[in-house]
Design a protein around this motif. Sequence first.
Motif, mmCIF file in Angstrom:
data_model
loop_
_atom_site.group_PDB
_atom_site.id
_atom_site.type_symbol
_atom_site.label_atom_id
_atom_site.label_comp_id
_atom_site.label_asym_id
_atom_site.label_seq_id
_atom_site.Cartn_x
_atom_site.Cartn_y
_atom_site.Cartn_z
ATOM 1 N N LEU A 60 28.256 -20.789 21.003
ATOM 2 C CA LEU A 60 27.141 -21.424 20.201
ATOM 3 C C LEU A 60 27.804 -22.636 19.622
ATOM 4 N N LEU A 61 28.988 -22.795 19.221
ATOM 5 C CA LEU A 61 29.594 -23.894 18.504
ATOM 6 C C LEU A 61 29.310 -25.366 19.435
ATOM 7 N N VAL A 62 29.629 -24.975 20.559
ATOM 8 C CA VAL A 62 29.482 -26.228 21.455
ATOM 9 C C VAL A 62 28.072 -26.482 22.086
ATOM 10 N N LEU A 63 27.022 -25.737 21.800
ATOM 11 C CA LEU A 63 25.621 -25.970 22.456
ATOM 12 C C LEU A 63 25.155 -27.286 21.938
ATOM 13 N N PRO A 64 25.458 -27.651 20.600
ATOM 14 C CA PRO A 64 24.877 -28.996 20.049
ATOM 15 C C PRO A 64 25.450 -30.312 20.781
ATOM 16 N N LEU A 65 26.699 -30.107 21.067
ATOM 17 C CA LEU A 65 27.261 -31.153 21.718
ATOM 18 C C LEU A 65 26.640 -31.111 23.241
ATOM 19 N N TRP B 232 31.066 -36.465 13.901
ATOM 20 C CA TRP B 232 31.171 -35.504 13.037
ATOM 21 C C TRP B 232 30.682 -34.266 13.758
ATOM 22 N N GLN B 233 30.068 -34.338 14.688
ATOM 23 C CA GLN B 233 29.868 -32.771 15.629
ATOM 24 C C GLN B 233 31.117 -32.362 16.333
ATOM 25 N N ILE B 234 31.815 -33.390 16.945
ATOM 26 C CA ILE B 234 32.870 -32.991 17.590
ATOM 27 C C ILE B 234 33.978 -32.658 16.751
ATOM 28 N N TYR B 235 34.060 -33.236 15.499
ATOM 29 C CA TYR B 235 35.120 -33.001 14.566
ATOM 30 C C TYR B 235 34.658 -31.467 13.980
ATOM 31 N N SER B 236 33.530 -31.126 13.693
ATOM 32 C CA SER B 236 33.142 -29.894 12.879
ATOM 33 C C SER B 236 33.237 -28.696 14.145
ATOM 34 N N PHE B 237 33.068 -29.147 15.434
ATOM 35 C CA PHE B 237 33.351 -28.274 16.585
ATOM 36 C C PHE B 237 34.803 -27.740 16.605
ATOM 37 N N LEU B 238 35.617 -28.817 16.791
ATOM 38 C CA LEU B 238 37.080 -28.545 16.969
ATOM 39 C C LEU B 238 37.616 -27.550 15.753
ATOM 40 N N LEU B 239 37.287 -28.062 14.533
ATOM 41 C CA LEU B 239 37.693 -27.313 13.294
ATOM 42 C C LEU B 239 37.238 -26.042 13.414
ATOM 43 N N SER B 240 35.841 -25.759 13.666
ATOM 44 C CA SER B 240 35.343 -24.165 13.392
ATOM 45 C C SER B 240 35.826 -23.335 14.752
ATOM 46 N N PHE C 252 26.323 -21.983 11.988
ATOM 47 C CA PHE C 252 25.294 -22.712 11.166
ATOM 48 C C PHE C 252 25.922 -23.764 10.484
ATOM 49 N N PRO C 253 26.532 -23.601 9.507
ATOM 50 C CA PRO C 253 27.247 -24.692 8.756
ATOM 51 C C PRO C 253 28.022 -25.566 9.594
ATOM 52 N N THR C 254 28.572 -25.350 10.799
ATOM 53 C CA THR C 254 29.182 -26.239 11.538
ATOM 54 C C THR C 254 28.383 -27.287 12.056
ATOM 55 N N GLU C 255 27.015 -26.866 12.142
ATOM 56 C CA GLU C 255 26.056 -27.597 12.731
ATOM 57 C C GLU C 255 25.618 -28.425 11.598
ATOM 58 N N MET C 256 25.351 -28.150 10.569
ATOM 59 C CA MET C 256 25.115 -28.795 9.287
ATOM 60 C C MET C 256 26.181 -29.933 9.047
ATOM 61 N N VAL C 257 27.449 -29.499 9.286
ATOM 62 C CA VAL C 257 28.719 -30.564 9.098
ATOM 63 C C VAL C 257 28.528 -31.796 9.952
ATOM 64 N N GLY C 258 28.173 -31.432 11.267
ATOM 65 C CA GLY C 258 27.663 -32.561 12.200
ATOM 66 C C GLY C 258 26.490 -33.437 11.801
ATOM 67 N N ALA C 259 25.613 -32.833 11.217
ATOM 68 C CA ALA C 259 24.389 -33.520 10.562
ATOM 69 C C ALA C 259 24.372 -34.264 9.480
ATOM 70 N N PHE C 260 25.228 -33.618 8.413
ATOM 71 C CA PHE C 260 24.988 -34.232 6.946
ATOM 72 C C PHE C 260 26.639 -34.408 6.675
#
Length: 207
Positions: A24-29, A52-60, A101-109
């Motif tokens: 699920l982490l990689v789906l937004p990318l 930001w999406q890439i950063y949050s994905f790798l971190l999560s 969910f918060p990972t996607e929020m990190v990418g958005a906000f």
Amino acid sequence: MSVSKSPERLVFFSDAVVAIALTLLVLPLAEAVPEAVGQHVTSLEVITENQWQIYSFLLSFIVIARLWISHHHVFAQVTSYNTSLVVANLGWLLTIVVLPFPTEMVGAFGGDGFTTLFYIGTILAGSICQLVIILIIRGNPELRVSSRELPDRQRFGSMVNTVIMLLALTLTALVPRVGYFSILLLLLTPAVFRLRYRRPATGGPRV
């Protein structure tokens, strides 16, 4: 629930949930690619506009992988389970499932204050659940291999991670500018281990 039951189904279920969460982490990318094609942007812009999406994905990904490795080592020494262990494990899985969910929020906000606290708080909750799992196993010899106590390093490591994440959450709440950099406090874990488990000096005093 009988403690005589094999924990294999519990472990397999946990592994499956972790695998789904990582997917699920990689789906937004992955979804960003067709959107970029529709907007006629270059392939390089797909990367630069989704930093930001890439950063949050790798971190999560690293966070979940780290939690799963510890979970794997703990359950490798478990031969049975009881209701308390099942509930604690479900709590741990809940934090894993929620993390995308918060990972996607990190990418958005990005560095939004609430998003940062939500993200770090989710990691803290996962660490707490993992500590509870270890304490339950240590407190119930019938759940372990040959009734041997879990290595103290596992309990201590989980306690250190939980305390550090609590400090990170507190620091971020008090000093919002710190943001996700507070998670770097986890780098202190090896130093704490060295202090706790340093080998005693051998031989006589030097002259």
